[in-house]
Design a protein around this motif. Structure first.
Motif, PDB file in Angstrom:
ATOM      1  N   GLN A 273      54.691  29.245  29.839  1.00 55.15           N
ATOM      2  CA  GLN A 273      53.757  30.037  29.252  1.00 55.15           C
ATOM      3  C   GLN A 273      52.076  29.478  29.390  1.00 55.15           C
ATOM      4  OE1 GLN A 273      53.556  32.907  27.658  1.00 55.15           O
ATOM      5  NE2 GLN A 273      55.888  33.268  27.952  1.00 55.15           N
ATOM      6  N   ALA A 274      52.199  28.222  29.391  1.00 55.42           N
ATOM      7  CA  ALA A 274      51.192  27.219  29.771  1.00 55.42           C
ATOM      8  C   ALA A 274      50.655  27.377  31.014  1.00 55.42           C
ATOM      9  CB  ALA A 274      51.093  25.825  29.069  1.00 55.42           C
ATOM     10  N   GLY A 275      51.570  27.642  31.864  1.00 55.09           N
ATOM     11  CA  GLY A 275      50.908  27.702  33.371  1.00 55.09           C
ATOM     12  C   GLY A 275      50.526  29.276  33.793  1.00 55.09           C
ATOM     13  N   LYS A 276      50.716  30.332  32.733  1.00 54.91           N
ATOM     14  CA  LYS A 276      50.107  31.506  33.278  1.00 54.91           C
ATOM     15  C   LYS A 276      48.650  31.555  33.359  1.00 54.91           C
ATOM     16  CE  LYS A 276      53.832  34.418  31.827  1.00 54.91           C
ATOM     17  NZ  LYS A 276      54.293  35.225  30.754  1.00 54.91           N
ATOM     18  N   PRO A 277      47.985  32.081  34.140  1.00 61.05           N
ATOM     19  CA  PRO A 277      46.481  32.207  34.424  1.00 61.05           C
ATOM     20  C   PRO A 277      45.968  33.207  33.185  1.00 61.05           C
ATOM     21  CG  PRO A 277      47.396  33.443  35.898  1.00 61.05           C
ATOM     22  CD  PRO A 277      48.483  32.904  35.453  1.00 61.05           C
ATOM     23  N   THR A 278      44.861  32.749  32.420  1.00 57.35           N
ATOM     24  CA  THR A 278      44.009  33.369  31.435  1.00 57.35           C
ATOM     25  C   THR A 278      43.148  34.505  31.998  1.00 57.35           C
ATOM     26  OG1 THR A 278      42.372  31.683  31.267  1.00 57.35           O
ATOM     27  CG2 THR A 278      44.697  31.644  29.816  1.00 57.35           C
ATOM     28  N   GLY A 279      42.514  34.139  33.007  1.00 52.82           N
ATOM     29  CA  GLY A 279      41.540  35.130  33.632  1.00 52.82           C
ATOM     30  C   GLY A 279      42.266  35.914  34.713  1.00 52.82           C
ATOM     31  N   PRO A 280      41.170  36.669  35.604  1.00 52.09           N
ATOM     32  CA  PRO A 280      41.646  37.315  36.598  1.00 52.09           C
ATOM     33  C   PRO A 280      42.073  36.540  37.759  1.00 52.09           C
ATOM     34  CG  PRO A 280      39.289  37.224  36.791  1.00 52.09           C
ATOM     35  CD  PRO A 280      39.647  36.720  35.215  1.00 52.09           C
ATOM     36  N   THR A 281      43.224  37.126  38.593  1.00 52.35           N
ATOM     37  CA  THR A 281      43.887  36.304  39.549  1.00 52.35           C
ATOM     38  C   THR A 281      43.154  36.223  40.764  1.00 52.35           C
ATOM     39  OG1 THR A 281      45.176  38.048  39.826  1.00 52.35           O
ATOM     40  CG2 THR A 281      46.290  36.535  38.499  1.00 52.35           C
ATOM     41  N   PHE A 282      42.156  37.169  41.005  1.00 54.72           N
ATOM     42  CA  PHE A 282      41.318  37.290  42.168  1.00 54.72           C
ATOM     43  C   PHE A 282      40.000  37.309  42.027  1.00 54.72           C
ATOM     44  CE2 PHE A 282      42.868  41.421  41.038  1.00 54.72           C
ATOM     45  CZ  PHE A 282      41.896  42.264  41.148  1.00 54.72           C
ATOM     46  N   HIS A 283      39.213  37.153  43.184  1.00 49.04           N
ATOM     47  CA  HIS A 283      37.858  37.108  42.940  1.00 49.04           C
ATOM     48  C   HIS A 283      37.176  38.693  42.812  1.00 49.04           C
ATOM     49  CE1 HIS A 283      33.541  36.052  42.943  1.00 49.04           C
ATOM     50  NE2 HIS A 283      33.242  36.906  44.374  1.00 49.04           N
ATOM     51  N   THR A 284      36.104  39.019  41.897  1.00 49.56           N
ATOM     52  CA  THR A 284      35.640  40.496  41.456  1.00 49.56           C
ATOM     53  C   THR A 284      34.181  40.350  41.880  1.00 49.56           C
ATOM     54  OG1 THR A 284      35.871  40.079  39.324  1.00 49.56           O
ATOM     55  CG2 THR A 284      37.818  41.269  40.022  1.00 49.56           C
ATOM     56  N   ASP A 285      33.617  41.607  42.225  1.00 46.90           N
ATOM     57  CA  ASP A 285      32.145  41.654  42.354  1.00 46.90           C
ATOM     58  C   ASP A 285      31.626  42.415  41.242  1.00 46.90           C
ATOM     59  OD1 ASP A 285      29.780  41.590  43.331  1.00 46.90           O
ATOM     60  OD2 ASP A 285      30.010  42.777  45.242  1.00 46.90           O
ATOM     61  N   GLU A 286      30.548  42.207  40.707  1.00 47.93           N
ATOM     62  CA  GLU A 286      30.048  42.855  39.672  1.00 47.93           C
ATOM     63  C   GLU A 286      29.566  43.919  39.812  1.00 47.93           C
ATOM     64  OE1 GLU A 286      27.534  40.057  37.727  1.00 47.93           O
ATOM     65  OE2 GLU A 286      28.842  38.615  36.944  1.00 47.93           O
TER      66      GLU A 286
END
Length: 330
Positions: A273-286
């Protein structure tokens, strides 16, 4: 009448001469012949073999095997749990037994054996482990039921004082007296007592040939000595096994080892559970928001397309034709 009385007097005189004990000289020369051995049953040692209530099936079957192996043994009904172990001495005296083997069980799993000299002691308490009865082993060896056994002891029985005492006690208990009425006058099996890891391993073998080839009969058991007492089932402790671990503590240690598995599983889940990513997993363009389509809130929802089953319509037409033909014919 006179001849009969003379014969009776002669018989009485012969019996009296036989009963007189011949004194053995303190010294004997090399040329002198030894005295003839008596052919009577002189060693009248009896062993009481019994158990206490609460013993399991393995201990009960082992008890029966030992009773069958020892023609000089006597049986007794089970001791009650309320009775003290000292009551076994009274039972042995009532049965005219000098030695006693008592089996007791704890929690239906653990089996303990007491080997005692009833008159003055000593007594030894063992924990019986790795019990395998005759019916369970089904070995190829076989021997007569009441034949006398040979007793074979390991060299380690001559090193420690408590092992010397246990050896002497086993010799007096398991050794069948000579000229016993219920025994056979020859040897065809051997009891072996060997020491390994501080425990006494008991085996029963058949003597096949004079060359020394053996075949195991059974039963098997491992005796773990706990304490040696001065008296019979009581008295001061002459020796105590410092390496002895009770069965309850062994089971508690096994439970602790199993508890580590649960702790490791909980720690692994927490790490996952601690190793799960909290943010997006890939780069996004605004700026990608510009290309998003704006939906009309007043627009009707699109109706999904439902294909028409033509096969069912044909069946309905055929039914109508059959009905019209029937009306016309009527």
């Amino acid at each position: 009448m006179g001849e009969k009385s003379l014969k009776r007097a002669r018989q009485k005189s012969e019996m009296e001469t036989e009963d007189v004990d011949i004194e053995v000289p303190t010294t004997r020369g090399s040329e002198d012949e030894p005295l003839a051995k008596k052919g009577k049953w002189t060693n009248k040692t009896r062993v009481l073999v019994l158990c206490a209530r609460g013993i399991g099936h393995r201990g009960r079957h082992l008890l029966q095997d030992l009773q069958n192996m020892m023609p000089h043994s006597k049986t007794e009904s089970k001791m009650q749990k309320k009775e003290s172990l000292f009551a076994a001495n009274e039972m042995a005296e009532m049965k005219n037994c000098e030695k006693c083997l008592l089996f007791e069980g704890r929690k239906g799993k653990d089996v303990y054996m007491w080997a005692a000299n009833v008159a003055r002691g000593p007594s030894v308490k063992f924990e019986v482990e790795n019990i395998h009865t005759m019916a369970e082993l089904k070995m190829t060896g076989n021997c007569l039921r009441a034949s006398r056994p040979l007793l074979s002891f390991d060299n380690s029985f001559t090193k420690d004082a408590h092992l010397k005492l246990i050896k002497e006690l086993f010799v007096q208990i398991f050794g069948v007296p000579n000229k016993h009425p219920k025994s056979q006058p020859f040897y065809d099996h051997v009891y072996t007592f060997s020491v390994a890891d501080g425990k006494i391993w008991f085996r029963n073998f058949q003597i096949l040939d004079e060359s020394g080839s053996l075949s195991e009969i059974g039963p098997r058991m491992v005796l773990n000595p706990i304490k040696v007492f001065d008296g019979s089932f009581c008295g001061q402790t002459l020796w105590e096994n410092t390496r002895y671990i009770t069965p309850n503590s062994k089971r508690a240690m096994l439970k602790k080892l199993k508890s580590h598995k649960y702790q490791d599983r909980v720690a692994a889940q927490a790490a996952h559970q601690a190793g799960k990513p909290t943010g997006p997993t890939f780069h996004t363009d605004e700026t990608d928001v510009v290309f998003a389509t704006v939906e009309d809130p007043d627009a009707k929802p699109a109706v999904p397309y439902q294909p028409v089953n033509k096969h069912k319509k044909k069946k309905n037409k055929n039914k109508k034709r059959s009905i019209s033909a029937a009306v016309a014919s009527g």
